[in-house]
Structures are given as C-alpha cells and as structure tokens.
Design an enzyme around this catalytic site. Sequence first.
Site, mmCIF file in Angstrom:
data_model
loop_
_atom_site.group_PDB
_atom_site.id
_atom_site.type_symbol
_atom_site.label_atom_id
_atom_site.label_comp_id
_atom_site.label_asym_id
_atom_site.label_seq_id
_atom_site.Cartn_x
_atom_site.Cartn_y
_atom_site.Cartn_z
ATOM 1 N N LYS A 223 0.789 -1.203 -0.191
ATOM 2 C CA LYS A 223 0.062 0.027 -0.165
ATOM 3 C C LYS A 223 0.926 1.286 -0.122
ATOM 4 C CE LYS A 223 -3.853 1.785 2.798
ATOM 5 N NZ LYS A 223 -4.686 1.505 4.256
ATOM 6 N N SER B 36 -9.293 1.539 3.436
ATOM 7 C CA SER B 36 -8.580 2.373 2.705
ATOM 8 C C SER B 36 -7.584 1.436 1.929
ATOM 9 C CB SER B 36 -7.820 3.437 3.558
ATOM 10 O OG SER B 36 -7.028 2.848 4.621
ATOM 11 N N SER C 95 -10.114 -0.874 7.344
ATOM 12 C CA SER C 95 -9.237 -0.839 6.084
ATOM 13 C C SER C 95 -8.524 -1.903 5.501
ATOM 14 C CB SER C 95 -8.183 0.482 6.007
ATOM 15 O OG SER C 95 -8.961 1.606 6.386
#
Length: 532
Positions: free
Chosen positions: A116, A197, A221
Amino acid sequence: MRGRLAALSLFIAIMLVGPAITAASAPAVPGSSPTVAGIDLEKATIPDLQRAMDRGRLSSVQLTLFYLHRIRALNPKLNAVITTNPDALRLAFESDLRRQRHRTKGAMDGIPVLVKDNIDTADRQATTAGSFALAKSRPTRDAHAVSRLRDAGAVILGKANMSQWAGYRSFNGSSGWTSVGGQTNNPYVLDRNPCGSSSGSGVAVSAHLATVAVGTETDGSIVCPSGQNGIVGVKPSLGLVSQSGVVPITAKQDTVGPMARNVVDAAILLAALNGPDRRDPATVDAASHALRDYTKFLKPQSLRGKRIGVWRDTYGVTPETIAKFDKAVQELRRLGATPVDVSIPYIDIIDANEFPAIRTEFKHYLNAYLASTGGTHPADLAGLIKFNEDNAAVEMKYFAHELWVRSQATNGDLNDPAYKALRAAATSAGQRGLDETLRNHRLDAIVSPTNNAAWKTRLGVGDGGLFVGSSGPAAVAGYANVTVPMAFDGALPLGMSFMGAKFSEPDLLALAYAFEQGTKARQLPKFLPTIG
C-alpha cells in the site's frame, strides 16, 4: 565484471520469457483463470508456486513479468496500482540466482508483493499516501514490514492505490480515491466501490495483479476491501506487525496486515511480516506471539467441536447480506461448529469515543511522521491543510478536509487528561465487549458479515455509510480479525469476519481455512462495466 554479467543474464532472461508472457497476461475472456507456465494462478497457492520454481517449471522473473504485463493491461480499468517498482525484475532475478545456488530464503522468496502506498520503501518509489503533498518525500529507510519482506526474498512489485490519507480526511471522501492514482474500481463490477482504505491492495490481489499484497487498517481498512473484493484479509492484533514507517492515523489502532486470495497465502505473508521492531515498542511486548509458521494450524476439520458466536446486529447491515450470512452460519454448523447467537456490548461507548480520540492522535502521530521523513513536503498537519488549499483543484476536487481541520484544532497532546479519558473509554469498551462475549458464551470465535455488497462509487458524495461496521470492536480493542469470502449478492462478493481474542491469529486462521475449504465461495472477477 560480476555485476555486468548479472545484468546481461537478466536482459537475456527477460527477452526469452517476455514474449511468451504477454499473450497470457491480458484477460481475453472476462472471468477466465489467468495462467503462467501452464499454472492456474487462481488455484495455485504460494507453496504451489515455490514447488514450480524449485522444479524449474517457473521462475520469479517469469512470474514478475506476468504481473507487470497484467498491470499494464488491466490497471487502466482498475486504478489499483499507483506505481510499479523499477527494481522488481532485478529482485526477481536475484531470487532466481539464489534458487539456482540452493540458497532460497523461505516461502516468500521470489513471490511478487504489492504494498500500500502509505508504507515506506527506501528505494526509487515514492510513498505518497495518495497525495501530491508527499510526491517529493524521500523516506530514508524501509518500513519494518518492507524490511521483513526483503529479508524473506519477496519481490516488491510496486505500490497499491488506496483511499487518500487512509480515508481520514473528509466525511464525504470516496473509498479508493487518491489525487495521485485516481479512483480504484471494483473488479467484479467496475462502477462499484472497492471499499477502503487498502482498496488498491484488495483489487490487485482479487484481479491477479500480484500474488499477495500488504494493506493497513485503523478500523476496517483491511477487512472491508478484502470482503468487498472477494479475498482473504488479516487485521492482526496490535503489536504483532510493526507500524513503523507507515503514514499514520493513530498508533493506538494502526496495523499492517496481509491480503491474499486464500488463507494459506495470507498465513505465509503474516509470518513474513510479523516480529519485533525496536521502533515500535508494542511489537517488543508481542514478540513471543510472532510465529514463523501459521500454515501448521490450517486443517480442514478445524471447525469441528468449536463454539462460534454469531453477531448479526452490526451497523448498516442489509437484509440481503443477513440472508447470505444465515446460510453461511448453516455451513458452519455443517462443518461441525456450534453457532451461538450473541450481541457484543458497549458498541455505543466505542462510537462515542473512538473518533474523538483519533482527532488528537492523528495530529500527534502525523506531525511526528512528517518530521522524521526526508525530502520536500509540508512540515506538519497545518502545512498539509495549506497545501490542499493551495492545490484545491487537484487535492480537493471532490471533497474537502474537515476531519483535518478538526484534528488541527486539538492540542495533539497525548498526555491531555480529556484525550486520555476518550482513548481509555474506547479501548476498554472494545476489549471488554469481545472478552466478555467470548468468555460468557464459552466461544472460540465470533463471526459477522464483513461487508454489504459494494455500493456504486459516487465521487463528491462519499460512501454514505453504506458499509458494515463489524470491524469496530476488534479494531479498537487491538484484537485479531480475519475475513474470508462468504457468498455473493448477485455479481458482488460478501465476506465473513472471524474475530477473537488478542493474538488469536493461529486459531482464527484455522477456522477461516476450514470455512474456506468447506465452502469454496470465491469466484473470479468478471470486470462487468455495471449492473442493474
């Protein structure tokens, strides 16, 4: 001379395998299984790939090229990857050399991994958290999780898109949108949201843009994008995996975790990521719980004789999701478990205290991260707010930053008594809620729907509170949470979360594996443009 020979060998390897990969990588038939070297990647686990590489049937360079070509073919539709690593093929080639010399580093050696884009890599990739404010930041060292991956021989394939600033900017933010990477799209139905996220990580794994990916979670997330994209996600117990080198929201809840298409791969990646880090004191305390092998717990019969709490009254859950969840509970019973209806207490206390506490924490931890990160970027939260205002046409094209304004208005002081009362109330409520429910009902775990079916992405309107809030108790308590594919609502996947006590990852992975093997709920994405 050795360096030039290695470079020449790498060039020859790429020329030999490159043309063969290109045709296989683009999904000519939507929903068809992607294959490389005759290996069906939808069915293959990391151990399967390792065996193929040991036997000379597959190489890490070949596998890495496959994913790079597939990213090139599919990312324009998905926006799941912000950047690919210019060093990826070199890392893959080095892995192949180790294998030739019988010096492999373990199960992750040569396996391509996306991380990420809020996780630092001290290489030629930026760490932007999806914002141009950090486009010129230059972390001087890898995040601890990335160091662990490098030590394990993994190929850092690139950076995955995400919800900008991990979704902590505005009530009207769209999950999966960043100014740097655009809007990430759900691979099952492209106009549906991937949840956030860790949206890019979830989409990339589901659509076969990498073998596995690394996400982060503060509250939902990892598990929500895993559930909504039909994959397995592990939100580890706080302290099991270091959060150092990660653009923060709050050290009181933030954690790094694995995302994979199957439980075996998630377990292997978790073993590579976890371990003590002197930059994160919580990991030192948790060192005795960091295991090198979780796969030994994975047995198809693991649900037999287990008492499983069934938590239905989660925030925002739809009747359609509950109907699918009820059928999944019947599957638990068929696989030998005893379901027990439960309701987790103190959710109202969590709701009243979690985000007020995070307002103070975000300012404190983000300012500390910016102060320790090299390169050119705003110095603190106040500077980021000004950057957004100066670049509103790009950074605030669809939504504002009212959460930041509220956070900036706090003193950012973690010793403030009013703040400490908020955090103590939230964390205590999460821990008591899970501990009491597990103890009073003599449970081995608690299950709940991870998510509703993905909502339609509506930039400028936000997510509208349309996702299930089952992540809250485990996230705020700092306890383990594992989601696994459960069912489909039409064309869209649903996940089921297994929650347990702190450091219960071995037990939860075992239960999730038994459910996965007993139901085989995952299906390949079909990249549908829309549905009715």
